[in-house]
Write a protein that holds these residues in place. Structure first.
Motif, mmCIF file in Angstrom:
data_model
loop_
_atom_site.group_PDB
_atom_site.id
_atom_site.type_symbol
_atom_site.label_atom_id
_atom_site.label_comp_id
_atom_site.label_asym_id
_atom_site.label_seq_id
_atom_site.Cartn_x
_atom_site.Cartn_y
_atom_site.Cartn_z
ATOM 1 N N THR A 141 0.854 -1.184 0.000
ATOM 2 C CA THR A 141 0.000 0.000 0.000
ATOM 3 C C THR A 141 0.890 1.234 0.000
ATOM 4 O O THR A 141 2.103 1.138 0.220
ATOM 5 N N HIS A 166 -4.207 -8.768 9.135
ATOM 6 C CA HIS A 166 -4.301 -7.973 7.901
ATOM 7 C C HIS A 166 -4.562 -6.498 8.174
ATOM 8 O O HIS A 166 -4.968 -5.768 7.269
ATOM 9 N N GLU A 167 -4.344 -6.032 9.412
ATOM 10 C CA GLU A 167 -4.559 -4.627 9.744
ATOM 11 C C GLU A 167 -3.261 -3.943 10.123
ATOM 12 O O GLU A 167 -2.485 -4.472 10.916
ATOM 13 N N GLU A 172 -1.971 -0.484 11.924
ATOM 14 C CA GLU A 172 -2.433 0.615 12.766
ATOM 15 C C GLU A 172 -1.486 1.796 12.602
ATOM 16 O O GLU A 172 -0.273 1.663 12.763
ATOM 17 N N LYS A 198 -6.886 2.340 11.604
ATOM 18 C CA LYS A 198 -6.441 1.066 11.040
ATOM 19 C C LYS A 198 -6.918 0.909 9.606
ATOM 20 O O LYS A 198 -8.017 1.331 9.257
ATOM 21 N N PHE A 199 -6.051 0.267 8.792
ATOM 22 C CA PHE A 199 -6.350 -0.030 7.394
ATOM 23 C C PHE A 199 -6.186 -1.523 7.146
ATOM 24 O O PHE A 199 -5.326 -2.171 7.746
ATOM 25 N N ASP A 200 -6.975 -2.042 6.207
ATOM 26 C CA ASP A 200 -6.799 -3.411 5.728
ATOM 27 C C ASP A 200 -5.677 -3.393 4.699
ATOM 28 O O ASP A 200 -5.784 -2.704 3.675
ATOM 29 N N ARG A 231 -4.798 -5.548 2.616
ATOM 30 C CA ARG A 231 -5.158 -6.202 1.349
ATOM 31 C C ARG A 231 -5.828 -5.239 0.382
ATOM 32 O O ARG A 231 -5.687 -5.364 -0.830
ATOM 33 N N THR A 232 -6.580 -4.278 0.925
ATOM 34 C CA THR A 232 -7.389 -3.398 0.079
ATOM 35 C C THR A 232 -7.091 -1.918 0.263
ATOM 36 O O THR A 232 -7.472 -1.104 -0.571
ATOM 37 N N LYS A 271 -8.538 -0.216 2.577
ATOM 38 C CA LYS A 271 -9.756 0.371 3.153
ATOM 39 C C LYS A 271 -9.581 0.642 4.639
ATOM 40 O O LYS A 271 -8.977 -0.147 5.361
ATOM 41 N N ASN A 302 -10.516 0.748 8.534
ATOM 42 C CA ASN A 302 -11.282 -0.171 9.378
ATOM 43 C C ASN A 302 -11.819 0.470 10.646
ATOM 44 O O ASN A 302 -12.668 -0.114 11.299
ATOM 45 N N SER A 353 -3.765 0.613 -2.593
ATOM 46 C CA SER A 353 -3.100 -0.684 -2.540
ATOM 47 C C SER A 353 -2.632 -1.038 -3.950
ATOM 48 O O SER A 353 -3.173 -0.521 -4.936
#
Length: 104
Positions: free
Chosen positions: A41, A60-61, A63, A70-72, A74-75, A77, A79, A89
C-alpha cells in the motif's frame, strides 16, 4: 492495457508478519508479509502525515502510529476511526525471490 511491473524488493527483505517501508518508482510504499502473502500500500496515512511502516501490524490490519486508525493491508480500506479515506493498494506478485508491484 499493459501492466508495468516494478521490482520492489527481495522477498526475504520483508520479515514474516511485519511491515517495511521503501521507495519504489518514486513512491513511498509499505510492504507487508501476512500469513505467507505479500501486500503493498501507500506508506502514508490518509488521515495524518505518518508512515504506516512505523505502525503496528496485526493480521491484515496496519495501525497508524499517529492516531491509531487502522487499514486493511489487502485493500487499503479504513477499518476504524479516525481514518475514513482509503489508502492505495497495489497488485503484488512474487517471482524468482523478488517482489514485483504493478505501478502506473
Amino acid at each position: 492495457m499493459t501492466i508495468n511491473w516494478v521490482d520492489a524488493a527481495a522477498h526475504d527483505e520483508v520479515p514474516q508478519e511485519d511491515v517495511i517501508g521503501l521507495a519504489v518508482a518514486g513512491r513511498d510504499i509499505a510492504l507487508y508479509s501476512v500469513e505467507g502473502e505479500v501486500f503493498a500500500t501507500d506508506n502514508i496515512c490518509s488521515h495524518g502525515h505518518a508512515r504506516l511502516c512505523d505502525g503496528f501490524l496485526e493480521g491484515h490490519e496496519i495501525e497508524c502510529p499517529l492516531h491509531q486508525g487502522k487499514f486493511d493491508v489487502r485493500t487499503g480500506k479504513p477499518n476504524c476511526a479516525p481514518v475514513t479515506e482509503a489508502i492505495r493498494s497495489y497488485p503484488v506478485k512474487v517471482e524468482g525471490g523478488r517482489i514485483w508491484l504493478a505501478i502506473e
